[in-house]
Write a protein that holds these residues in place. Sequence first.
Motif, PDB file in Angstrom:
ATOM      1  N   GLN A   1       0.788  -1.224  -0.006  1.00 38.03           N
ATOM      2  CA  GLN A   1      -0.082  -0.087   0.044  1.00 38.03           C
ATOM      3  C   GLN A   1       0.818   1.296   0.188  1.00 38.03           C
ATOM      4  O   GLN A   1       0.487   2.290  -0.659  1.00 38.03           O
ATOM      5  CB  GLN A   1      -0.892  -0.233   1.182  1.00 38.03           C
ATOM      6  N   HIS A   2       2.115   1.306   0.732  1.00 32.82           N
ATOM      7  CA  HIS A   2       2.695   2.558   0.962  1.00 32.82           C
ATOM      8  C   HIS A   2       4.151   2.570  -0.143  1.00 32.82           C
ATOM      9  O   HIS A   2       5.060   3.342   0.136  1.00 32.82           O
ATOM     10  CB  HIS A   2       3.242   2.633   2.229  1.00 32.82           C
ATOM     11  N   THR A   3       4.124   1.754  -1.272  1.00 34.63           N
ATOM     12  CA  THR A   3       5.077   1.873  -2.091  1.00 34.63           C
ATOM     13  C   THR A   3       4.642   1.731  -3.610  1.00 34.63           C
ATOM     14  O   THR A   3       3.371   1.327  -3.865  1.00 34.63           O
ATOM     15  CB  THR A   3       6.131   0.485  -2.018  1.00 34.63           C
ATOM     16  N   PRO A   4       5.317   2.221  -4.388  1.00 37.24           N
ATOM     17  CA  PRO A   4       4.838   2.313  -5.658  1.00 37.24           C
ATOM     18  C   PRO A   4       4.781   0.842  -6.323  1.00 37.24           C
ATOM     19  O   PRO A   4       5.567  -0.242  -6.004  1.00 37.24           O
ATOM     20  CB  PRO A   4       5.823   3.439  -6.566  1.00 37.24           C
ATOM     21  N   PRO A   5       3.834   0.915  -7.547  1.00 35.61           N
ATOM     22  CA  PRO A   5       3.972  -0.555  -8.380  1.00 35.61           C
ATOM     23  C   PRO A   5       5.218  -0.977  -8.638  1.00 35.61           C
ATOM     24  O   PRO A   5       6.032  -0.032  -8.935  1.00 35.61           O
ATOM     25  CB  PRO A   5       3.148  -0.313  -9.398  1.00 35.61           C
ATOM     26  N   GLY A   6       5.473  -2.247  -8.567  1.00 34.96           N
ATOM     27  CA  GLY A   6       6.716  -2.748  -8.910  1.00 34.96           C
ATOM     28  C   GLY A   6       7.898  -2.917  -8.085  1.00 34.96           C
ATOM     29  O   GLY A   6       8.986  -3.386  -8.245  1.00 34.96           O
ATOM     30  N   THR A   7       7.586  -2.289  -6.826  1.00 36.80           N
ATOM     31  CA  THR A   7       8.578  -2.470  -5.630  1.00 36.80           C
ATOM     32  C   THR A   7       8.728  -3.698  -5.121  1.00 36.80           C
ATOM     33  O   THR A   7       7.723  -4.434  -5.139  1.00 36.80           O
ATOM     34  CB  THR A   7       7.974  -1.267  -4.438  1.00 36.80           C
ATOM     35  N   ARG A   8      10.045  -4.138  -4.774  1.00 35.72           N
ATOM     36  CA  ARG A   8      10.388  -5.514  -4.475  1.00 35.72           C
ATOM     37  C   ARG A   8       9.989  -5.582  -2.815  1.00 35.72           C
ATOM     38  O   ARG A   8      10.500  -4.528  -2.080  1.00 35.72           O
ATOM     39  CB  ARG A   8      11.598  -5.712  -4.590  1.00 35.72           C
ATOM     40  N   VAL A   9       9.431  -6.687  -2.338  1.00 35.86           N
ATOM     41  CA  VAL A   9       9.146  -6.872  -1.035  1.00 35.86           C
ATOM     42  C   VAL A   9       9.825  -8.336  -0.512  1.00 35.86           C
ATOM     43  O   VAL A   9       9.705  -9.101  -1.503  1.00 35.86           O
ATOM     44  CB  VAL A   9       7.591  -6.700  -0.571  1.00 35.86           C
ATOM     45  N   ARG A  10      10.279  -8.313   0.479  1.00 34.60           N
ATOM     46  CA  ARG A  10      11.120  -9.462   0.775  1.00 34.60           C
ATOM     47  C   ARG A  10      10.500  -9.806   2.256  1.00 34.60           C
ATOM     48  O   ARG A  10      10.503  -9.033   3.050  1.00 34.60           O
ATOM     49  CB  ARG A  10      12.670  -9.309   1.048  1.00 34.60           C
ATOM     50  N   LEU A  11      10.347 -11.015   2.251  1.00 33.29           N
ATOM     51  CA  LEU A  11       9.798 -11.546   3.490  1.00 33.29           C
ATOM     52  C   LEU A  11      10.750 -12.624   4.185  1.00 33.29           C
ATOM     53  O   LEU A  11      11.054 -13.783   3.131  1.00 33.29           O
ATOM     54  CB  LEU A  11       8.317 -12.341   3.537  1.00 33.29           C
ATOM     55  N   VAL A  12      11.535 -12.273   5.033  1.00 32.29           N
ATOM     56  CA  VAL A  12      12.721 -13.037   5.446  1.00 32.29           C
ATOM     57  C   VAL A  12      12.559 -13.726   6.746  1.00 32.29           C
ATOM     58  O   VAL A  12      12.523 -12.864   7.941  1.00 32.29           O
ATOM     59  CB  VAL A  12      14.141 -12.256   5.142  1.00 32.29           C
ATOM     60  N   LEU A  13      12.594 -15.106   7.087  1.00 34.04           N
ATOM     61  CA  LEU A  13      12.554 -15.410   8.195  1.00 34.04           C
ATOM     62  C   LEU A  13      13.877 -16.237   8.578  1.00 34.04           C
ATOM     63  O   LEU A  13      14.595 -16.871   7.672  1.00 34.04           O
ATOM     64  CB  LEU A  13      11.421 -16.798   8.450  1.00 34.04           C
ATOM     65  N   THR A  14      14.345 -15.997   9.871  1.00 28.77           N
ATOM     66  CA  THR A  14      15.717 -16.450  10.231  1.00 28.77           C
ATOM     67  C   THR A  14      15.470 -16.888  11.787  1.00 28.77           C
ATOM     68  O   THR A  14      14.517 -16.355  12.528  1.00 28.77           O
ATOM     69  CB  THR A  14      16.725 -15.556  10.297  1.00 28.77           C
ATOM     70  N   GLN A  15      16.395 -17.737  12.242  1.00 22.72           N
ATOM     71  CA  GLN A  15      16.657 -17.990  13.754  1.00 22.72           C
ATOM     72  C   GLN A  15      17.633 -17.210  14.279  1.00 22.72           C
ATOM     73  O   GLN A  15      18.600 -17.214  13.566  1.00 22.72           O
ATOM     74  CB  GLN A  15      16.800 -19.387  13.708  1.00 22.72           C
ATOM     75  N   ALA A  16      17.072 -16.558  15.345  1.00 29.02           N
ATOM     76  CA  ALA A  16      18.182 -15.532  15.717  1.00 29.02           C
ATOM     77  C   ALA A  16      18.199 -15.890  17.267  1.00 29.02           C
ATOM     78  O   ALA A  16      17.619 -15.492  17.915  1.00 29.02           O
ATOM     79  CB  ALA A  16      17.691 -14.038  15.760  1.00 29.02           C
ATOM     80  N   GLY A  17      18.992 -17.010  17.869  1.00 29.71           N
ATOM     81  CA  GLY A  17      19.289 -17.350  19.106  1.00 29.71           C
ATOM     82  C   GLY A  17      17.866 -18.098  19.439  1.00 29.71           C
ATOM     83  O   GLY A  17      17.321 -18.693  18.737  1.00 29.71           O
ATOM     84  N   PRO A  18      17.360 -17.602  20.618  1.00 30.98           N
ATOM     85  CA  PRO A  18      16.224 -18.316  21.054  1.00 30.98           C
ATOM     86  C   PRO A  18      14.938 -17.729  20.368  1.00 30.98           C
ATOM     87  O   PRO A  18      13.697 -17.824  21.126  1.00 30.98           O
ATOM     88  CB  PRO A  18      16.276 -17.792  22.581  1.00 30.98           C
ATOM     89  N   GLU A  19      14.981 -16.662  19.409  1.00 26.45           N
ATOM     90  CA  GLU A  19      13.948 -16.244  18.858  1.00 26.45           C
ATOM     91  C   GLU A  19      13.889 -16.546  17.122  1.00 26.45           C
ATOM     92  O   GLU A  19      14.880 -16.528  16.668  1.00 26.45           O
ATOM     93  CB  GLU A  19      13.828 -14.532  19.086  1.00 26.45           C
ATOM     94  N   ALA A  20      12.523 -16.196  16.685  1.00 27.81           N
ATOM     95  CA  ALA A  20      12.444 -16.298  15.194  1.00 27.81           C
ATOM     96  C   ALA A  20      12.186 -14.994  14.689  1.00 27.81           C
ATOM     97  O   ALA A  20      11.656 -14.159  15.495  1.00 27.81           O
ATOM     98  CB  ALA A  20      11.229 -17.165  15.146  1.00 27.81           C
ATOM     99  N   ARG A  21      13.111 -14.537  13.697  1.00 30.86           N
ATOM    100  CA  ARG A  21      13.087 -13.247  13.336  1.00 30.86           C
ATOM    101  C   ARG A  21      12.285 -13.238  12.050  1.00 30.86           C
ATOM    102  O   ARG A  21      12.816 -13.884  11.122  1.00 30.86           O
ATOM    103  CB  ARG A  21      14.358 -12.419  13.086  1.00 30.86           C
ATOM    104  N   VAL A  22      11.125 -12.336  11.828  1.00 30.60           N
ATOM    105  CA  VAL A  22      10.634 -11.901  10.727  1.00 30.60           C
ATOM    106  C   VAL A  22      10.891 -10.757  10.230  1.00 30.60           C
ATOM    107  O   VAL A  22      10.522  -9.860  10.786  1.00 30.60           O
ATOM    108  CB  VAL A  22       9.306 -12.330  10.840  1.00 30.60           C
ATOM    109  N   ALA A  23      11.444 -10.356   9.038  1.00 26.61           N
ATOM    110  CA  ALA A  23      11.725  -9.128   8.466  1.00 26.61           C
ATOM    111  C   ALA A  23      10.798  -8.835   7.178  1.00 26.61           C
ATOM    112  O   ALA A  23      10.958  -9.794   6.208  1.00 26.61           O
ATOM    113  CB  ALA A  23      13.144  -8.877   8.190  1.00 26.61           C
ATOM    114  N   VAL A  24      10.062  -7.993   7.047  1.00 23.97           N
ATOM    115  CA  VAL A  24       9.254  -7.488   5.778  1.00 23.97           C
ATOM    116  C   VAL A  24      10.069  -6.272   5.377  1.00 23.97           C
ATOM    117  O   VAL A  24      10.040  -5.229   5.981  1.00 23.97           O
ATOM    118  CB  VAL A  24       7.800  -7.332   6.088  1.00 23.97           C
ATOM    119  N   THR A  25      10.800  -6.324   4.323  1.00 26.90           N
ATOM    120  CA  THR A  25      11.714  -5.480   3.684  1.00 26.90           C
ATOM    121  C   THR A  25      11.082  -4.735   2.298  1.00 26.90           C
ATOM    122  O   THR A  25      10.711  -5.663   1.240  1.00 26.90           O
ATOM    123  CB  THR A  25      13.122  -5.727   3.641  1.00 26.90           C
ATOM    124  N   ASP A  26      10.948  -3.599   2.027  1.00 23.71           N
ATOM    125  CA  ASP A  26      10.885  -2.930   0.653  1.00 23.71           C
ATOM    126  C   ASP A  26      11.881  -2.169   0.247  1.00 23.71           C
ATOM    127  O   ASP A  26      12.488  -1.509   1.302  1.00 23.71           O
ATOM    128  CB  ASP A  26       9.375  -2.427   0.726  1.00 23.71           C
TER     129      ASP A  26
END
Length: 191
Positions: free
Chosen positions: A80-105
Amino acid sequence: MARIRLLVEELGLLARLDTGRPLDLEPLDLAQLAASIAEDSSIIYPDLDLIVESPPSLPVLGDAARLQQVLRNLVGNAVQHTPPGTRVRLVLTQAGPEARVAVTDDGPGIPAADLPRLFDRFWRAEASRSRDHGGSGLGLAIVQAIVRAHGGRVGVVSEVGTGTTVSLYLPTAPGGVRLSYHAHAGADQTE
């Protein structure tokens, strides 16, 4: 009428989370849940350039429906907040005792002055946006409340002209637990 109903539901959810009402936590596979959100997003946003990076499995204790809501909100915000054609990445990783989810545009980014208010209820970064083109201003407040109810945390890093990353951290499930994921149709998929 539908927008009013949605607003009432969102406010009700926030009120329940504010009172500390517990979520339905169970061991689930965050990687499967993210794959499902990516599949749904490709249907909802056919022009979306969404890249998902994830380990084969990422166990967390969570409420599947609420975590789906979090991921939908984050991907939807990126669209919604980026122009058409913008790349969005959904990256999941294990960060020690936590799961990290990053949504990057790689969109226009958010001004530094707006970052401290992003999770405020009813606040929207663009004062000129109307409710017809934007949401209620509750999306990120709901994300934060759900993540906190899971014992996690959420944060944003953004730079104008470069893009935005919203990261959330959730406690991982203890080893040896049986993972489940409840699909939309109600069928169970287990590992």
